[in-house]
Design a protein around this motif. Structure first.
Motif, PDB file in Angstrom:
ATOM      1  N   LEU A 149       0.836  -1.203   0.000  1.00 46.67           N
ATOM      2  CA  LEU A 149       0.000   0.000   0.000  1.00 46.67           C
ATOM      3  C   LEU A 149       0.875   1.259   0.000  1.00 46.67           C
ATOM      4  CD1 LEU A 149      -2.992   0.781   0.124  1.00 46.67           C
ATOM      5  CD2 LEU A 149      -2.790   0.843   2.611  1.00 46.67           C
TER       6      LEU A 149
ATOM      7  N   ASP B 214       2.263   1.741  -3.317  1.00 44.00           N
ATOM      8  CA  ASP B 214       1.206   2.166  -4.250  1.00 44.00           C
ATOM      9  C   ASP B 214       0.943   3.671  -4.145  1.00 44.00           C
ATOM     10  OD1 ASP B 214       0.893  -0.487  -5.006  1.00 44.00           O
ATOM     11  OD2 ASP B 214      -0.875  -0.832  -3.768  1.00 44.00           O
TER      12      ASP B 214
ATOM     13  N   VAL C 234      -1.481  -1.720 -11.380  1.00 46.18           N
ATOM     14  CA  VAL C 234      -0.981  -2.269 -10.113  1.00 46.18           C
ATOM     15  C   VAL C 234      -1.704  -3.556  -9.704  1.00 46.18           C
ATOM     16  CG1 VAL C 234      -0.126  -0.119  -9.109  1.00 46.18           C
ATOM     17  CG2 VAL C 234      -2.538  -0.687  -8.875  1.00 46.18           C
TER      18      VAL C 234
ATOM     19  N   GLY D 256      -1.953  -4.370  -6.422  1.00 45.51           N
ATOM     20  CA  GLY D 256      -2.666  -4.034  -5.181  1.00 45.51           C
ATOM     21  C   GLY D 256      -2.431  -5.098  -4.129  1.00 45.51           C
ATOM     22  N   PRO D 257      -2.887  -4.830  -2.909  1.00 45.52           N
ATOM     23  CA  PRO D 257      -2.567  -5.749  -1.807  1.00 45.52           C
ATOM     24  C   PRO D 257      -3.593  -6.857  -1.583  1.00 45.52           C
ATOM     25  CG  PRO D 257      -3.384  -3.644  -0.954  1.00 45.52           C
ATOM     26  CD  PRO D 257      -3.482  -3.566  -2.443  1.00 45.52           C
ATOM     27  N   PHE D 258      -4.635  -6.972  -2.418  1.00 45.72           N
ATOM     28  CA  PHE D 258      -5.752  -7.844  -2.046  1.00 45.72           C
ATOM     29  C   PHE D 258      -5.930  -9.082  -2.920  1.00 45.72           C
ATOM     30  CE2 PHE D 258      -7.365  -3.579  -0.495  1.00 45.72           C
ATOM     31  CZ  PHE D 258      -6.986  -3.819   0.817  1.00 45.72           C
TER      32      PHE D 258
ATOM     33  N   TYR E  83     -12.572  -6.102   0.457  1.00 51.90           N
ATOM     34  CA  TYR E  83     -12.087  -7.310  -0.222  1.00 51.90           C
ATOM     35  C   TYR E  83     -12.113  -8.464   0.766  1.00 51.90           C
ATOM     36  CZ  TYR E  83     -10.408  -4.789  -4.308  1.00 51.90           C
ATOM     37  OH  TYR E  83     -10.350  -4.059  -5.460  1.00 51.90           O
TER      38      TYR E  83
ATOM     39  N   TYR F  20     -13.906   2.866  -3.687  1.00 49.84           N
ATOM     40  CA  TYR F  20     -13.708   2.605  -2.257  1.00 49.84           C
ATOM     41  C   TYR F  20     -12.446   3.294  -1.771  1.00 49.84           C
ATOM     42  CZ  TYR F  20     -10.392  -0.835  -3.990  1.00 49.84           C
ATOM     43  OH  TYR F  20      -9.352  -1.441  -4.635  1.00 49.84           O
TER      44      TYR F  20
ATOM     45  N   ILE G 204      -8.898   3.237   0.212  1.00 50.41           N
ATOM     46  CA  ILE G 204      -7.859   2.310   0.656  1.00 50.41           C
ATOM     47  C   ILE G 204      -7.888   2.263   2.193  1.00 50.41           C
ATOM     48  CG2 ILE G 204      -6.367   2.620  -1.358  1.00 50.41           C
ATOM     49  CD1 ILE G 204      -4.656   4.481   0.547  1.00 50.41           C
TER      50      ILE G 204
ATOM     51  N   ARG H  45     -10.254   4.984  -4.594  1.00 48.35           N
ATOM     52  CA  ARG H  45     -10.006   4.397  -5.901  1.00 48.35           C
ATOM     53  C   ARG H  45     -11.320   4.367  -6.678  1.00 48.35           C
ATOM     54  NH1 ARG H  45      -6.827  -0.153  -7.669  1.00 48.35           N
ATOM     55  NH2 ARG H  45      -6.484   1.519  -9.151  1.00 48.35           N
TER      56      ARG H  45
ATOM     57  N   HIS I 140     -13.688  -0.546  -9.976  1.00 45.05           N
ATOM     58  CA  HIS I 140     -12.906  -1.390 -10.899  1.00 45.05           C
ATOM     59  C   HIS I 140     -13.016  -2.857 -10.515  1.00 45.05           C
ATOM     60  CE1 HIS I 140     -10.215  -0.603  -7.511  1.00 45.05           C
ATOM     61  NE2 HIS I 140      -9.820  -1.842  -7.703  1.00 45.05           N
TER      62      HIS I 140
ATOM     63  N   HIS J  29     -10.473  -6.366 -10.862  1.00 41.75           N
ATOM     64  CA  HIS J  29      -9.084  -6.776 -11.134  1.00 41.75           C
ATOM     65  C   HIS J  29      -9.036  -8.045 -11.991  1.00 41.75           C
ATOM     66  CE1 HIS J  29      -7.090  -4.461  -7.782  1.00 41.75           C
ATOM     67  NE2 HIS J  29      -8.339  -4.425  -7.371  1.00 41.75           N
TER      68      HIS J  29
ATOM     69  N   HIS K 293      -6.736  -3.920 -14.469  1.00 42.67           N
ATOM     70  CA  HIS K 293      -8.102  -3.718 -13.973  1.00 42.67           C
ATOM     71  C   HIS K 293      -8.952  -3.255 -15.158  1.00 42.67           C
ATOM     72  CE1 HIS K 293      -5.866  -2.815 -10.331  1.00 42.67           C
ATOM     73  NE2 HIS K 293      -6.335  -1.623 -10.077  1.00 42.67           N
TER      74      HIS K 293
ATOM     75  N   VAL L  99      -3.735   5.433  -6.114  1.00 43.40           N
ATOM     76  CA  VAL L  99      -2.554   4.610  -6.409  1.00 43.40           C
ATOM     77  C   VAL L  99      -2.078   4.792  -7.855  1.00 43.40           C
ATOM     78  CG1 VAL L  99      -3.183   2.953  -4.620  1.00 43.40           C
ATOM     79  CG2 VAL L  99      -3.844   2.486  -6.978  1.00 43.40           C
TER      80      VAL L  99
HETATM   81  C1  BEZ Z   1      -6.825  -2.429  -5.092  1.00 39.88           C
HETATM   82  O1  BEZ Z   1      -7.267  -2.032  -6.124  1.00 39.88           O
HETATM   83  O2  BEZ Z   1      -7.272  -3.469  -4.641  1.00 39.88           O
HETATM   84  C2  BEZ Z   1      -5.804  -1.632  -4.377  1.00 39.88           C
HETATM   85  C3  BEZ Z   1      -4.665  -1.263  -5.042  1.00 39.88           C
HETATM   86  C4  BEZ Z   1      -3.733  -0.526  -4.383  1.00 39.88           C
HETATM   87  C5  BEZ Z   1      -3.938  -0.161  -3.070  1.00 39.88           C
HETATM   88  C6  BEZ Z   1      -5.085  -0.524  -2.413  1.00 39.88           C
HETATM   89  C7  BEZ Z   1      -6.039  -1.277  -3.071  1.00 39.88           C
END
Ligand code: BEZ
Ligand code: FE
Length: 286
Positions: free
Chosen positions: A73, A76, A100, A102-104, A157, A190, A192, A211, A214, A216, A230, A244
Motif C-alpha cells: 500500500l 502504491d 498495479v 494491489g494488496p488484495f 475485499y 472505495y 484504501i 479508488r 474497478h 481486477h 483492472h 494509487v
Molecule cells: C486495489 O485495487 O485493490 C488496491 C490497489 C492498491 C492499493 C489498495 C487497493
C-alpha cells in the motif's frame, strides 16, 4: 583507520555495499545508499524526523500479515508500484496495458464455468463482463485463465474480512474461440485502508484516499507476457484522482445498463443488469 566525515560517508558506505557478491545486488545497494544519503542531505533530515520515519516503517511492518500488505500500500500511494509496472511492461500499442496488483489478490481462487456467478448472492447490480482474449495479431487465445477479484459494495475485499469461503474472486477460462464471460456485481469506488500508518500519513495531506470503481484481472498465459490489470467503470468517481495512480484511458470501459432479459452467458436476468464488453489483448513473450 579512515576518518569518517560528512563528506566521505556516502562513498565509504557505497563502497562497502558494492562488495555484495551478486553484481545486481551490489548495483542496487550502492544506488540505494547514494539516493538515501542525497535525500537526507537535501531535506537536512533531523534526528527526530529520522526516528519518526523509523517508527513509521516499524508500524508498517507490525500491521502487515498474510492478509494485510501495508508495504505494498505504501509503495502504491507513493507511485512506486505504478512506476515499476510501467518500466517493466512497455507493451506494444494495442496490447492491454498493465496496472498495479494491489494488496488484495488471493492465490487459489475457485475455477468457475463460463458466466458462472462469483458474487454468490451478495447485494449489488448483476454485472456481466464478456469479450475475447486474443493476441496483438488478432489470434484468439483459448484456455486463458482469467483470475478475477473485486471489492464488495462496502468497498471490502475478502482479504480484509474474516470469511472462510472465497468471496468475489474466481478463475474463468476462455473458450477455444477466445471468448470469456464473468458474472459478478457492479463494483463501487472505495477507500484504501486508512486505519494504519499509510492512512495516518495521507490524513496529513489533501490527497483523496479513494479508488475508482474497478474489477481486477490477472492473466498468466504460457507464451504471453503476464498481464495484471483492472477494468474501470466509465464515468466513475475518482478516475482522475486514483490514490494509487492505477488508471489508464484504455482500461476505462462502459458498464452499459440493460433491462431484464437475455444475458451473455445464454441465461436470463429477472432484474436490470450491467454489461461491460472488453477484449483482453496479450503480447507474445519476447
Ligand atoms: C486495489 O485495487 O485493490 C488496491 C490497489 C492498491 C492499493 C489498495 C487497493
Ligand atoms: Fe481494487
Amino acid at each position: 583507520m579512515q576518518p569518517v566525515t560528512e563528506e566521505n560517508i556516502t562513498d565509504l558506505a557505497a563502497a562497502r555495499w558494492g562488495t555484495a557478491r551478486d553484481p545486481r545486488l551490489a548495483e542496487i545497494m550502492q544506488a540505494l545508499v547514494r539516493h538515501l544519503h542525497d535525500f537526507a542531505r537535501e531535506v537536512r533530515l533531523t534526528e527526530p524526523e529520522w526516528m519518526a520515519a523509523i517508527q513509521w516503517l516499524a508500524r508498517t511492518g507490525q500491521i502487515s500479515d498474510e492478509k494485510r500488505e501495508e508495504f505494498i500500500l505504501a509503495s502504491d500511494v507513493l507511485g512506486l508500484s505504478m512506476l515499476v509496472v510501467q518500466m517493466n511492461h512497455r507493451l506494444e500499442p494495442g496490447a492491454t496495458p498493465a496496472t498495479v496488483l494491489g494488496p488484495f489478490h488471493i492465490e487459489g481462487s475457485p475455477e468457475l464455468a463460463y458466466g458462472a456467478d462469483m458474487s454468490q448472492g451478495l447485494p449489488g447490480t448483476p454485472l456481466y463482463i464478456s469479450g475475447t482474449v486474443r493476441d496483438i495479431d488478432g489470434k484468439a487465445v483459448g484456455g486463458a485463465v482469467l483470475d478475477v477479484w473485486q471489492a464488495d459494495t462496502d468497498g471490502a475485499y475478502e482479504a480484509q474480512l474474516d470469511v472462510d469461503e472465497a468471496r468475489l474472486r474466481a478463475k474463468y477460462a476462455s473458450k477455444s474461440d477466445g471468448t470469456y464471460c464473468v458474472r459478478t456485481i457492479g463494483p463501487l469506488g472505495y477507500s484504501i485502508p486508512m486505519d494504519g500508518p499509510v492512512g495516518d500519513l495521507i490524513a496529513r495531506t489533501d490527497i483523496s484516499h479513494f479508488r475508482p470503481a474497478h474489477v481486477h484481472f490477472l492473466l498468466n498465459v504460457p507464451g504471453y507476457e503476464p498481464l495484471i490489470t483492472h477494468l474501470f467503470q466509465k464515468g466513475a468517481q475518482y478516475l482522475d484522482s486514483d490514490v494509487v495512480f492505477g488508471t489508464k484511458a484504455e482500461l476505462v470501459v462502459e458498464f452499459e445498463p440493460r433491462e431484464p432479459g437475455p444475458t451473455p452467458d445464454g441465461g436470463t436476468s429477472e432484474v436490470p443488469w450491467l454489461l461491460a464488453v472488453y477484449d483482453f489483448v496479450l503480447q507474445p513473450k519476447a
